[in-house]
Write a protein that holds these residues in place. Structure first.
Motif, short mmCIF file in Angstrom:
data_model
loop_
_atom_site.label_atom_id
_atom_site.label_comp_id
_atom_site.label_asym_id
_atom_site.label_seq_id
_atom_site.Cartn_x
_atom_site.Cartn_y
_atom_site.Cartn_z
N TYR A 69 0.85 -1.19 0.00
CA TYR A 69 0.00 0.00 0.00
C TYR A 69 0.89 1.24 0.00
O TYR A 69 2.06 1.17 0.35
N ASP A 70 0.29 2.35 -0.41
CA ASP A 70 1.06 3.60 -0.49
C ASP A 70 0.90 4.50 0.73
O ASP A 70 1.84 5.20 1.10
N THR A 71 -0.30 4.53 1.30
CA THR A 71 -0.54 5.44 2.43
C THR A 71 -1.19 4.71 3.60
O THR A 71 -1.89 3.71 3.41
N ASN A 72 -0.97 5.23 4.78
CA ASN A 72 -1.62 4.66 5.96
C ASN A 72 -3.13 4.80 5.88
O ASN A 72 -3.87 3.94 6.36
N ARG A 73 -3.58 5.88 5.26
CA ARG A 73 -5.03 6.09 5.10
C ARG A 73 -5.64 4.97 4.25
O ARG A 73 -6.71 4.46 4.56
N ALA A 74 -4.96 4.58 3.19
CA ALA A 74 -5.44 3.49 2.34
C ALA A 74 -5.53 2.19 3.13
O ALA A 74 -6.51 1.45 3.03
N LEU A 75 -4.52 1.92 3.97
CA LEU A 75 -4.54 0.72 4.79
C LEU A 75 -5.67 0.78 5.81
O LEU A 75 -6.39 -0.21 6.00
N ASP A 76 -5.83 1.91 6.46
CA ASP A 76 -6.93 2.06 7.44
C ASP A 76 -8.29 1.81 6.78
O ASP A 76 -9.13 1.10 7.33
N ASN A 77 -8.49 2.37 5.59
CA ASN A 77 -9.76 2.17 4.88
C ASN A 77 -9.96 0.71 4.50
O ASN A 77 -11.07 0.18 4.59
N PHE A 78 -8.91 0.05 4.09
CA PHE A 78 -8.98 -1.36 3.73
C PHE A 78 -9.38 -2.21 4.94
O PHE A 78 -10.26 -3.07 4.84
N ILE A 79 -8.75 -1.97 6.07
CA ILE A 79 -9.08 -2.73 7.28
C ILE A 79 -10.52 -2.46 7.69
O ILE A 79 -11.24 -3.39 8.09
N ARG A 80 -10.98 -1.22 7.57
CA ARG A 80 -12.38 -0.91 7.86
C ARG A 80 -13.32 -1.70 6.96
O ARG A 80 -14.35 -2.21 7.39
N LYS A 81 -12.97 -1.80 5.68
CA LYS A 81 -13.79 -2.58 4.74
C LYS A 81 -13.86 -4.04 5.16
O LYS A 81 -14.92 -4.65 5.14
N LEU A 82 -12.71 -4.61 5.54
CA LEU A 82 -12.70 -6.01 5.96
C LEU A 82 -13.56 -6.22 7.19
O LEU A 82 -14.35 -7.17 7.26
N LYS A 83 -13.44 -5.33 8.16
CA LYS A 83 -14.26 -5.44 9.38
C LYS A 83 -15.74 -5.31 9.06
O LYS A 83 -16.58 -6.04 9.63
N HIS A 84 -16.08 -4.41 8.16
CA HIS A 84 -17.48 -4.23 7.76
C HIS A 84 -18.01 -5.49 7.08
O HIS A 84 -19.11 -5.94 7.38
N ILE A 85 -17.23 -6.06 6.21
CA ILE A 85 -17.65 -7.29 5.52
C ILE A 85 -17.89 -8.42 6.52
O ILE A 85 -18.89 -9.11 6.47
N VAL A 86 -16.95 -8.59 7.44
CA VAL A 86 -17.07 -9.66 8.43
C VAL A 86 -18.30 -9.48 9.31
O VAL A 86 -19.02 -10.43 9.60
N SER A 87 -18.59 -8.25 9.70
CA SER A 87 -19.72 -8.01 10.61
C SER A 87 -21.06 -7.94 9.91
O SER A 87 -22.10 -8.11 10.55
N SER A 88 -21.07 -7.73 8.60
CA SER A 88 -22.33 -7.50 7.89
C SER A 88 -22.90 -8.70 7.18
O SER A 88 -24.08 -8.71 6.82
N TYR A 89 -22.12 -9.72 6.93
CA TYR A 89 -22.59 -10.86 6.14
C TYR A 89 -22.55 -12.13 6.96
O TYR A 89 -21.52 -12.46 7.54
N ASP A 90 -23.67 -12.82 6.96
CA ASP A 90 -23.74 -14.12 7.66
C ASP A 90 -24.11 -15.22 6.71
O ASP A 90 -24.65 -15.08 5.69
#
Length: 90
Positions: A69-90
């Motif tokens: 990754y190029d920026t910490n912001r990009a990494l933070d957003n990516f991790i947020r996406k992963l957490k959202h996916i894990v918590s939103s889909y069953d």
């Protein structure tokens, strides 16, 4: 954000994306995309990949992984996406 991602989060996100995501065409068989994150594995299934437009994550044996990754912001957003996916889909 440090270059640390919980391995369990990676594996749960991979499973949710491959189960609930849409199959997308590509050079690799069985690529799936969900919420802007693409998941696929190598031919033998031992190395898993998760990526969006700005971050690439490769994980393999013994909880090892590589981030690109190029920026910490990009990494933070990516991790947020992963957490959202894990918590939103069953």
């Amino acid at each position: 954000m440090q270059d640390q991602i919980d391995t369990r989060l990676m594996l749960q996100a991979y499973e949710k994306i491959t189960t609930h995501g849409e199959e997308v065409p590509g050079d690799i068989d069985k690529m799936h995309r969900l919420e802007g994150v693409t998941a696929f594995s190598d031919f033998d299934g031992y190395t898993l990949y998760l990526q969006d437009a700005e971050v690439k994550l490769q994980t393999g044996f013994h909880n090892t992984y590589k981030l690109d990754y190029d920026t910490n912001r990009a990494l933070d957003n990516f991790i947020r996406k992963l957490k959202h996916i894990v918590s939103s889909y069953d």
